[in-house]
Write a protein that holds these residues in place. Structure first.
Motif, PDB file in Angstrom:
ATOM      1  N   SER A   1      64.730  27.516 -58.581  1.00 39.53           N
ATOM      2  CA  SER A   1      65.419  27.319 -57.306  1.00 39.53           C
ATOM      3  C   SER A   1      65.118  25.943 -56.725  1.00 39.53           C
ATOM      4  O   SER A   1      65.983  25.334 -56.092  1.00 39.53           O
ATOM      5  CB  SER A   1      65.002  28.413 -56.317  1.00 39.53           C
ATOM      6  OG  SER A   1      63.594  28.437 -56.155  1.00 39.53           O
ATOM      7  N   TRP A   2      63.914  25.422 -56.929  1.00 42.25           N
ATOM      8  CA  TRP A   2      63.587  24.084 -56.438  1.00 42.25           C
ATOM      9  C   TRP A   2      64.377  23.027 -57.199  1.00 42.25           C
ATOM     10  O   TRP A   2      64.827  22.042 -56.617  1.00 42.25           O
ATOM     11  CB  TRP A   2      62.092  23.824 -56.578  1.00 42.25           C
ATOM     12  CG  TRP A   2      61.253  24.597 -55.614  1.00 42.25           C
ATOM     13  CD1 TRP A   2      61.697  25.281 -54.512  1.00 42.25           C
ATOM     14  CD2 TRP A   2      59.843  24.775 -55.655  1.00 42.25           C
ATOM     15  NE1 TRP A   2      60.647  25.873 -53.863  1.00 42.25           N
ATOM     16  CE2 TRP A   2      59.499  25.579 -54.533  1.00 42.25           C
ATOM     17  CE3 TRP A   2      58.840  24.348 -56.501  1.00 42.25           C
ATOM     18  CZ2 TRP A   2      58.188  25.954 -54.264  1.00 42.25           C
ATOM     19  CZ3 TRP A   2      57.525  24.722 -56.239  1.00 42.25           C
ATOM     20  CH2 TRP A   2      57.209  25.516 -55.130  1.00 42.25           C
TER      21      TRP A   2
ATOM     22  N   VAL B   1      47.676  23.197 -55.211  1.00 42.00           N
ATOM     23  CA  VAL B   1      48.136  22.191 -54.244  1.00 42.00           C
ATOM     24  C   VAL B   1      49.646  22.081 -54.371  1.00 42.00           C
ATOM     25  O   VAL B   1      50.165  21.853 -55.467  1.00 42.00           O
ATOM     26  CB  VAL B   1      47.471  20.833 -54.486  1.00 42.00           C
ATOM     27  CG1 VAL B   1      47.970  19.806 -53.485  1.00 42.00           C
ATOM     28  CG2 VAL B   1      45.953  20.953 -54.407  1.00 42.00           C
ATOM     29  N   LEU B   2      50.332  22.252 -53.269  1.00 41.53           N
ATOM     30  CA  LEU B   2      51.793  22.229 -53.264  1.00 41.53           C
ATOM     31  C   LEU B   2      52.308  20.827 -52.974  1.00 41.53           C
ATOM     32  O   LEU B   2      51.833  20.156 -52.062  1.00 41.53           O
ATOM     33  CB  LEU B   2      52.330  23.213 -52.211  1.00 41.53           C
ATOM     34  CG  LEU B   2      53.840  23.202 -51.975  1.00 41.53           C
ATOM     35  CD1 LEU B   2      54.591  23.618 -53.233  1.00 41.53           C
ATOM     36  CD2 LEU B   2      54.204  24.099 -50.797  1.00 41.53           C
ATOM     37  N   THR B   3      53.292  20.410 -53.763  1.00 46.35           N
ATOM     38  CA  THR B   3      54.049  19.181 -53.510  1.00 46.35           C
ATOM     39  C   THR B   3      55.508  19.584 -53.338  1.00 46.35           C
ATOM     40  O   THR B   3      56.131  20.049 -54.295  1.00 46.35           O
ATOM     41  CB  THR B   3      53.901  18.183 -54.659  1.00 46.35           C
ATOM     42  OG1 THR B   3      52.518  17.840 -54.819  1.00 46.35           O
ATOM     43  CG2 THR B   3      54.705  16.926 -54.384  1.00 46.35           C
ATOM     44  N   LEU B   4      56.023  19.447 -52.126  1.00 43.11           N
ATOM     45  CA  LEU B   4      57.390  19.864 -51.812  1.00 43.11           C
ATOM     46  C   LEU B   4      58.204  18.646 -51.392  1.00 43.11           C
ATOM     47  O   LEU B   4      57.821  17.910 -50.481  1.00 43.11           O
ATOM     48  CB  LEU B   4      57.382  20.906 -50.699  1.00 43.11           C
ATOM     49  CG  LEU B   4      58.720  21.569 -50.374  1.00 43.11           C
ATOM     50  CD1 LEU B   4      59.247  22.342 -51.574  1.00 43.11           C
ATOM     51  CD2 LEU B   4      58.590  22.499 -49.176  1.00 43.11           C
ATOM     52  N   LYS B   5      59.305  18.422 -52.080  1.00 35.15           N
ATOM     53  CA  LYS B   5      60.186  17.279 -51.839  1.00 35.15           C
ATOM     54  C   LYS B   5      59.424  15.958 -51.909  1.00 35.15           C
ATOM     55  O   LYS B   5      59.624  15.039 -51.111  1.00 35.15           O
ATOM     56  CB  LYS B   5      60.878  17.412 -50.484  1.00 35.15           C
ATOM     57  CG  LYS B   5      61.806  18.602 -50.377  1.00 35.15           C
ATOM     58  CD  LYS B   5      62.504  18.631 -49.025  1.00 35.15           C
ATOM     59  CE  LYS B   5      63.423  19.821 -48.889  1.00 35.15           C
ATOM     60  NZ  LYS B   5      64.110  19.863 -47.584  1.00 35.15           N
TER      61      LYS B   5
ATOM     62  N   GLU C   1      64.167  15.675 -55.000  1.00 35.10           N
ATOM     63  CA  GLU C   1      62.793  15.203 -55.077  1.00 35.10           C
ATOM     64  C   GLU C   1      61.943  16.213 -55.847  1.00 35.10           C
ATOM     65  O   GLU C   1      62.238  17.405 -55.859  1.00 35.10           O
ATOM     66  CB  GLU C   1      62.194  14.991 -53.685  1.00 35.10           C
ATOM     67  CG  GLU C   1      62.968  14.031 -52.812  1.00 35.10           C
ATOM     68  CD  GLU C   1      64.069  14.711 -52.029  1.00 35.10           C
ATOM     69  OE1 GLU C   1      64.343  15.904 -52.306  1.00 35.10           O
ATOM     70  OE2 GLU C   1      64.658  14.059 -51.153  1.00 35.10           O
ATOM     71  N   PRO C   2      60.885  15.760 -56.507  1.00 36.69           N
ATOM     72  CA  PRO C   2      60.043  16.699 -57.271  1.00 36.69           C
ATOM     73  C   PRO C   2      59.305  17.670 -56.352  1.00 36.69           C
ATOM     74  O   PRO C   2      58.742  17.287 -55.330  1.00 36.69           O
ATOM     75  CB  PRO C   2      59.069  15.773 -58.006  1.00 36.69           C
ATOM     76  CG  PRO C   2      59.058  14.499 -57.227  1.00 36.69           C
ATOM     77  CD  PRO C   2      60.432  14.366 -56.648  1.00 36.69           C
ATOM     78  N   SER C   3      59.329  18.945 -56.743  1.00 36.11           N
ATOM     79  CA  SER C   3      58.616  20.002 -56.027  1.00 36.11           C
ATOM     80  C   SER C   3      57.890  20.833 -57.070  1.00 36.11           C
ATOM     81  O   SER C   3      58.522  21.330 -58.017  1.00 36.11           O
ATOM     82  CB  SER C   3      59.588  20.867 -55.216  1.00 36.11           C
ATOM     83  OG  SER C   3      60.282  20.089 -54.264  1.00 36.11           O
ATOM     84  N   TYR C   4      56.587  20.998 -56.889  1.00 32.29           N
ATOM     85  CA  TYR C   4      55.801  21.703 -57.903  1.00 32.29           C
ATOM     86  C   TYR C   4      54.460  22.140 -57.307  1.00 32.29           C
ATOM     87  O   TYR C   4      54.061  21.698 -56.232  1.00 32.29           O
ATOM     88  CB  TYR C   4      55.551  20.809 -59.132  1.00 32.29           C
ATOM     89  CG  TYR C   4      54.896  19.488 -58.812  1.00 32.29           C
ATOM     90  CD1 TYR C   4      53.509  19.363 -58.750  1.00 32.29           C
ATOM     91  CD2 TYR C   4      55.661  18.349 -58.557  1.00 32.29           C
ATOM     92  CE1 TYR C   4      52.912  18.153 -58.455  1.00 32.29           C
ATOM     93  CE2 TYR C   4      55.083  17.135 -58.262  1.00 32.29           C
ATOM     94  CZ  TYR C   4      53.691  17.044 -58.218  1.00 32.29           C
ATOM     95  OH  TYR C   4      53.104  15.849 -57.911  1.00 32.29           O
ATOM     96  N   TRP C   5      53.792  23.031 -58.033  1.00 40.29           N
ATOM     97  CA  TRP C   5      52.422  23.462 -57.735  1.00 40.29           C
ATOM     98  C   TRP C   5      51.502  22.920 -58.824  1.00 40.29           C
ATOM     99  O   TRP C   5      51.826  22.993 -60.010  1.00 40.29           O
ATOM    100  CB  TRP C   5      52.311  24.983 -57.732  1.00 40.29           C
ATOM    101  CG  TRP C   5      52.785  25.666 -56.488  1.00 40.29           C
ATOM    102  CD1 TRP C   5      54.024  26.192 -56.256  1.00 40.29           C
ATOM    103  CD2 TRP C   5      52.020  25.935 -55.312  1.00 40.29           C
ATOM    104  NE1 TRP C   5      54.089  26.754 -55.002  1.00 40.29           N
ATOM    105  CE2 TRP C   5      52.860  26.624 -54.407  1.00 40.29           C
ATOM    106  CE3 TRP C   5      50.716  25.667 -54.924  1.00 40.29           C
ATOM    107  CZ2 TRP C   5      52.440  27.034 -53.148  1.00 40.29           C
ATOM    108  CZ3 TRP C   5      50.294  26.076 -53.671  1.00 40.29           C
ATOM    109  CH2 TRP C   5      51.140  26.749 -52.795  1.00 40.29           C
TER     110      TRP C   5
END
Length: 219
Positions: free
Chosen positions: A83-84, A116-120, A90-94
């Motif tokens: 879904s991301w 650690v979450l990286t969203l957009k 933009e990259p979104s990942y855990w």
């Protein structure tokens, strides 16, 4: 002097026993999120998955289905979601930092994970528990793509130029527009934060002169 209340040792022990029994009777992750792929129902609750999710359930994987087959249960690796990839450019990942596996599950494919979450493209500063681990839309980020995602720098956010009016002032502006135009204002009024006019003495003097010209000189 006030008599000190004696602790009720038996009652306290009974409370601890009840709390321990409640903890032991709680369903485990493998029981709570078990799924019958034939009927698309969870046996623990009897609820059926939404029809729109059936295709992803058959094609995609849960997070712990990927972690169970990896070295150190995938600690240090990056994981994203389908879904991301569809919603964000933009990259979104855990980035997984800790895993607690439910060893009672048959294939050790249930449990809890932290990371650690990286969203957009914006990385958060603190470690927190990964949510929606039971969803069937998780994907492993390949090793050769990890550094490219980590080096991404998000574009700076544009400065805020307008803010909503305070409620009372907003109501006054809407009422004034309705009296003047006879209709409701279509767009929401916004207050500009940047002034285009320098508020000096000359500005106010010109305003007074223009007001006198419009009203005329008193006789």
């Amino acid at each position: 002097m006030v008599k000190k209340k004696q602790p009720r040792l038996i009652a306290e022990m009974a409370r601890k026993i009840r709390a321990y029994r409640e903890l032991k009777s709680r369903p485990r992750e493998s029981q709570k999120y078990a799924l019958d792929y034939g009927t698309m129902k969870r046996p623990h609750t009897g609820k059926m998955l939404p029809v729109l999710a059936w295709q992803d359930v058959r094609r995609e994987s849960r997070l712990f289905s990927l972690l169970a087959g990896m070295r150190l249960f995938g600690v240090g690796r990056l994981f994203t979601r389908k879904s991301w990839l569809a919603d964000h450019t933009e990259p979104s990942y855990w980035q997984i930092t800790k895993v607690k596996v439910d060893y009672t599950s048959e294939n050790m494919d249930h449990g809890k994970a932290w990371g650690v979450l990286t969203l957009k493209g914006k990385q958060e500063s603190e470690v927190k528990e990964v949510d929606k681990v039971m969803y069937h839309d998780w994907r492993l980020v390949p090793k050769h793509v990890e550094q490219q995602l980590k080096d991404f720098e998000p574009a700076p956010e544009p400065p805020v130029r307008y803010v909503p009016y305070p409620p009372l002032l907003r109501a006054m502006l809407l009422a004034k527009h309705k009296r003047a135009a006879g209709s409701v204002l279509a767009e929401e009024p916004l207050l500009p934060l940047q002034r285009d006019v320098l508020l000096s003495k000359d500005y106010f003097r010109r305003q007074e002169q223009e007001a006198i010209k419009r009203e005329g000189t008193a006789v």
